[in-house]
Design a protein around this motif. Sequence first.
Motif, PDB file in Angstrom:
ATOM      1  N   LYS A   1       0.811  -1.215   0.000  1.00 24.12           N
ATOM      2  CA  LYS A   1       0.000   0.000   0.000  1.00 24.12           C
ATOM      3  C   LYS A   1       0.844   1.265   0.000  1.00 24.12           C
ATOM      4  O   LYS A   1       0.633   2.177  -0.795  1.00 24.12           O
ATOM      5  N   GLU A   2       1.833   1.311   0.926  1.00 19.76           N
ATOM      6  CA  GLU A   2       2.675   2.496   1.067  1.00 19.76           C
ATOM      7  C   GLU A   2       4.099   2.065   1.405  1.00 19.76           C
ATOM      8  O   GLU A   2       4.383   0.873   1.512  1.00 19.76           O
ATOM      9  N   GLY A   3       4.983   3.035   1.615  1.00 23.28           N
ATOM     10  CA  GLY A   3       6.343   2.748   2.055  1.00 23.28           C
ATOM     11  C   GLY A   3       6.524   3.194   3.491  1.00 23.28           C
ATOM     12  O   GLY A   3       6.356   4.371   3.802  1.00 23.28           O
ATOM     13  N   TRP A   4       6.901   2.249   4.390  1.00 22.23           N
ATOM     14  CA  TRP A   4       7.105   2.584   5.802  1.00 22.23           C
ATOM     15  C   TRP A   4       8.522   2.193   6.228  1.00 22.23           C
ATOM     16  O   TRP A   4       9.393   3.017   6.289  1.00 22.23           O
ATOM     17  N   GLY A   5       8.741   0.904   6.524  1.00 23.11           N
ATOM     18  CA  GLY A   5      10.045   0.475   7.019  1.00 23.11           C
ATOM     19  C   GLY A   5      10.724  -0.522   6.105  1.00 23.11           C
ATOM     20  O   GLY A   5      10.070  -1.228   5.332  1.00 23.11           O
ATOM     21  N   LEU A   6      12.077  -0.584   6.202  1.00 24.39           N
ATOM     22  CA  LEU A   6      12.876  -1.533   5.420  1.00 24.39           C
ATOM     23  C   LEU A   6      13.954  -2.152   6.310  1.00 24.39           C
ATOM     24  O   LEU A   6      14.477  -1.507   7.217  1.00 24.39           O
ATOM     25  N   CYS A   7      14.302  -3.414   6.018  1.00 27.62           N
ATOM     26  CA  CYS A   7      15.478  -4.063   6.585  1.00 27.62           C
ATOM     27  C   CYS A   7      15.800  -5.258   5.695  1.00 27.62           C
ATOM     28  O   CYS A   7      15.077  -5.532   4.725  1.00 27.62           O
ATOM     29  N   ASN A   8      16.882  -5.973   5.992  1.00 26.69           N
ATOM     30  CA  ASN A   8      17.232  -7.143   5.183  1.00 26.69           C
ATOM     31  C   ASN A   8      17.942  -8.183   6.030  1.00 26.69           C
ATOM     32  O   ASN A   8      18.491  -7.872   7.096  1.00 26.69           O
ATOM     33  N   ASP A   9      17.938  -9.426   5.539  1.00 27.55           N
ATOM     34  CA  ASP A   9      18.601 -10.529   6.246  1.00 27.55           C
ATOM     35  C   ASP A   9      19.874 -10.982   5.527  1.00 27.55           C
ATOM     36  O   ASP A   9      20.398 -12.062   5.801  1.00 27.55           O
ATOM     37  N   GLY A  10      20.345 -10.157   4.590  1.00 36.41           N
ATOM     38  CA  GLY A  10      21.520 -10.513   3.817  1.00 36.41           C
ATOM     39  C   GLY A  10      21.196 -11.104   2.461  1.00 36.41           C
ATOM     40  O   GLY A  10      22.063 -11.172   1.582  1.00 36.41           O
ATOM     41  N   SER A  11      19.952 -11.514   2.269  1.00 35.75           N
ATOM     42  CA  SER A  11      19.574 -12.069   0.969  1.00 35.75           C
ATOM     43  C   SER A  11      18.259 -11.509   0.449  1.00 35.75           C
ATOM     44  O   SER A  11      18.077 -11.355  -0.747  1.00 35.75           O
ATOM     45  N   LYS A  12      17.326 -11.207   1.325  1.00 38.88           N
ATOM     46  CA  LYS A  12      16.070 -10.589   0.895  1.00 38.88           C
ATOM     47  C   LYS A  12      15.781  -9.370   1.750  1.00 38.88           C
ATOM     48  O   LYS A  12      16.322  -9.194   2.836  1.00 38.88           O
ATOM     49  N   ILE A  13      14.898  -8.528   1.228  1.00 39.29           N
ATOM     50  CA  ILE A  13      14.544  -7.273   1.874  1.00 39.29           C
ATOM     51  C   ILE A  13      13.126  -7.375   2.425  1.00 39.29           C
ATOM     52  O   ILE A  13      12.228  -7.913   1.772  1.00 39.29           O
ATOM     53  N   PHE A  14      12.923  -6.871   3.633  1.00 37.07           N
ATOM     54  CA  PHE A  14      11.613  -6.847   4.266  1.00 37.07           C
ATOM     55  C   PHE A  14      11.075  -5.420   4.216  1.00 37.07           C
ATOM     56  O   PHE A  14      11.809  -4.461   4.447  1.00 37.07           O
ATOM     57  N   LYS A  15       9.784  -5.285   3.960  1.00 40.57           N
ATOM     58  CA  LYS A  15       9.170  -3.964   3.804  1.00 40.57           C
ATOM     59  C   LYS A  15       7.826  -3.914   4.514  1.00 40.57           C
ATOM     60  O   LYS A  15       6.956  -4.766   4.283  1.00 40.57           O
ATOM     61  N   SER A  16       7.651  -2.922   5.389  1.00 40.58           N
ATOM     62  CA  SER A  16       6.339  -2.683   5.994  1.00 40.58           C
ATOM     63  C   SER A  16       5.625  -1.582   5.215  1.00 40.58           C
ATOM     64  O   SER A  16       6.272  -0.727   4.605  1.00 40.58           O
ATOM     65  N   ASP A  17       4.287  -1.619   5.275  1.00 45.83           N
ATOM     66  CA  ASP A  17       3.534  -0.659   4.451  1.00 45.83           C
ATOM     67  C   ASP A  17       2.350  -0.027   5.176  1.00 45.83           C
ATOM     68  O   ASP A  17       1.468   0.555   4.543  1.00 45.83           O
ATOM     69  N   GLY A  18       2.321  -0.126   6.507  1.00 41.21           N
ATOM     70  CA  GLY A  18       1.222   0.479   7.248  1.00 41.21           C
ATOM     71  C   GLY A  18       0.031  -0.429   7.437  1.00 41.21           C
ATOM     72  O   GLY A  18      -0.953  -0.046   8.079  1.00 41.21           O
ATOM     73  N   THR A  19       0.092  -1.646   6.897  1.00 40.72           N
ATOM     74  CA  THR A  19      -0.952  -2.643   7.104  1.00 40.72           C
ATOM     75  C   THR A  19      -0.379  -3.751   7.983  1.00 40.72           C
ATOM     76  O   THR A  19       0.724  -3.649   8.516  1.00 40.72           O
ATOM     77  N   GLU A  20      -1.107  -4.851   8.101  1.00 42.82           N
ATOM     78  CA  GLU A  20      -0.600  -6.000   8.852  1.00 42.82           C
ATOM     79  C   GLU A  20       0.460  -6.785   8.086  1.00 42.82           C
ATOM     80  O   GLU A  20       1.088  -7.690   8.638  1.00 42.82           O
ATOM     81  N   LYS A  21       0.703  -6.421   6.841  1.00 50.95           N
ATOM     82  CA  LYS A  21       1.615  -7.194   6.006  1.00 50.95           C
ATOM     83  C   LYS A  21       3.049  -6.667   6.053  1.00 50.95           C
ATOM     84  O   LYS A  21       3.274  -5.464   6.079  1.00 50.95           O
ATOM     85  N   ILE A  22       3.992  -7.610   6.068  1.00 50.42           N
ATOM     86  CA  ILE A  22       5.400  -7.293   5.845  1.00 50.42           C
ATOM     87  C   ILE A  22       5.821  -8.071   4.607  1.00 50.42           C
ATOM     88  O   ILE A  22       5.727  -9.307   4.562  1.00 50.42           O
ATOM     89  N   TRP A  23       6.263  -7.362   3.607  1.00 47.13           N
ATOM     90  CA  TRP A  23       6.549  -7.929   2.291  1.00 47.13           C
ATOM     91  C   TRP A  23       7.993  -8.392   2.190  1.00 47.13           C
ATOM     92  O   TRP A  23       8.892  -7.798   2.780  1.00 47.13           O
ATOM     93  N   PHE A  24       8.202  -9.471   1.416  1.00 49.99           N
ATOM     94  CA  PHE A  24       9.543  -9.958   1.102  1.00 49.99           C
ATOM     95  C   PHE A  24       9.868  -9.509  -0.320  1.00 49.99           C
ATOM     96  O   PHE A  24       9.187  -9.895  -1.271  1.00 49.99           O
ATOM     97  N   LEU A  25      10.913  -8.699  -0.454  1.00 45.08           N
ATOM     98  CA  LEU A  25      11.330  -8.210  -1.766  1.00 45.08           C
ATOM     99  C   LEU A  25      12.553  -8.971  -2.248  1.00 45.08           C
ATOM    100  O   LEU A  25      13.497  -9.202  -1.475  1.00 45.08           O
ATOM    101  N   ASN A  26      12.531  -9.361  -3.500  1.00 41.02           N
ATOM    102  CA  ASN A  26      13.706  -9.947  -4.129  1.00 41.02           C
ATOM    103  C   ASN A  26      14.797  -8.879  -4.175  1.00 41.02           C
ATOM    104  O   ASN A  26      14.582  -7.778  -4.689  1.00 41.02           O
TER     105      ASN A  26
END
Length: 347
Positions: free
Chosen positions: A218-243
């Motif tokens: 939905k939107e851009g909120w927070g980012l972090c990574n585990d060394g191979s993939k990126i995690f993204k929060s968007d203001g909803t209950e979802k945290i997305w896994f980005l390639n």
Amino acid sequence: MNIIKLFIFSLSILLFINCGGSNPTASSLFEIGLEENKKEFSPNQKVAVSIINKKEKDINKVVYFLDNTPLKIIDNKLEIKTITLGNKTLTAKITYEDTTVEIHKKIKVLSPKAPKIYTYEIINEYPHDIEAYTQGLEFYKDTLYESTGRRGFSSLRKVDYKTGNVLKKIDLDKTYFGEGITILNDKIYQLTWQNKTGFIYDVNSLKKIGSFQYGESKEGWGLCNDGSKIFKSDGTEKIWFLNATTLIEEEHIETVTNKSIFNKANELEYVNGKLYANVYQKPSIMIIDATSGAIEGVINFSGLKNKVTKHDNIDVLNGIAYHPTRKTFFVTGKNWDKLFEVKILKK
């Protein structure tokens, strides 16, 4: 003649609707029945299941799925087998009279345990730019990087965390509201809030080298990574896994307690399989299992804001960075004049 044909066609449609049509919908024939009409479950929980056969059709076979994953029935009970938590779709694939249809039921899979409560111990206090509306914070090779927000004031910074001095800074165009950042393979990835656009920078020069668009998030909120993939929060209950190569949102988890699905994850940090997430507008940080989405703990940072200088623009706790060598966390807030190095303690 055309009027007569139109009348006959309209009459046929009307009769078709009144008779229910020749192909009834699957939901008009069948319904999934769950024990005590339950809608909330724990992982691996077993529940009695049945098919409510509304028209008494001859059913040959029923197979159940949870978000497209086949489920087992043991002693007439369905095992809610899943690794990830949150909103799920239970599907029954029913074969009857040489026909196969699918029916669906929305359920929730919650965490089996309540979050543990944690507190903190201040190790050090450092100066922090009181004009920085902190949205993202991350260490990379002992250097602190920071993203700030608000339109017309958004920036990306390289900071000497011990002195608070800004070593290098670039400003975003005034149309963008800066959000979370993460650093991977000598590249900084920065989100913007509502423009559905992220930027990529060289970590040393802060030169912009690319951009990317959001997918379903939905939107851009927070980012972090585990060394191979990126995690993204968007203001909803979802945290997305980005390639990490394509920046495509490939899947997601949902943040869940033992009682509800929670939608307040803001700034993110990844440490040893856990996501640490600022709770939006609250003086607390969640500890989330990065695989399941279970909120395993909550760190109460109440009282920390009282240790910074009060002024008209002071805002909430936001910004969390882990220093892997020191094995401590650094936290601050929006327009705070201090950066705190802390240890997390069980209460």
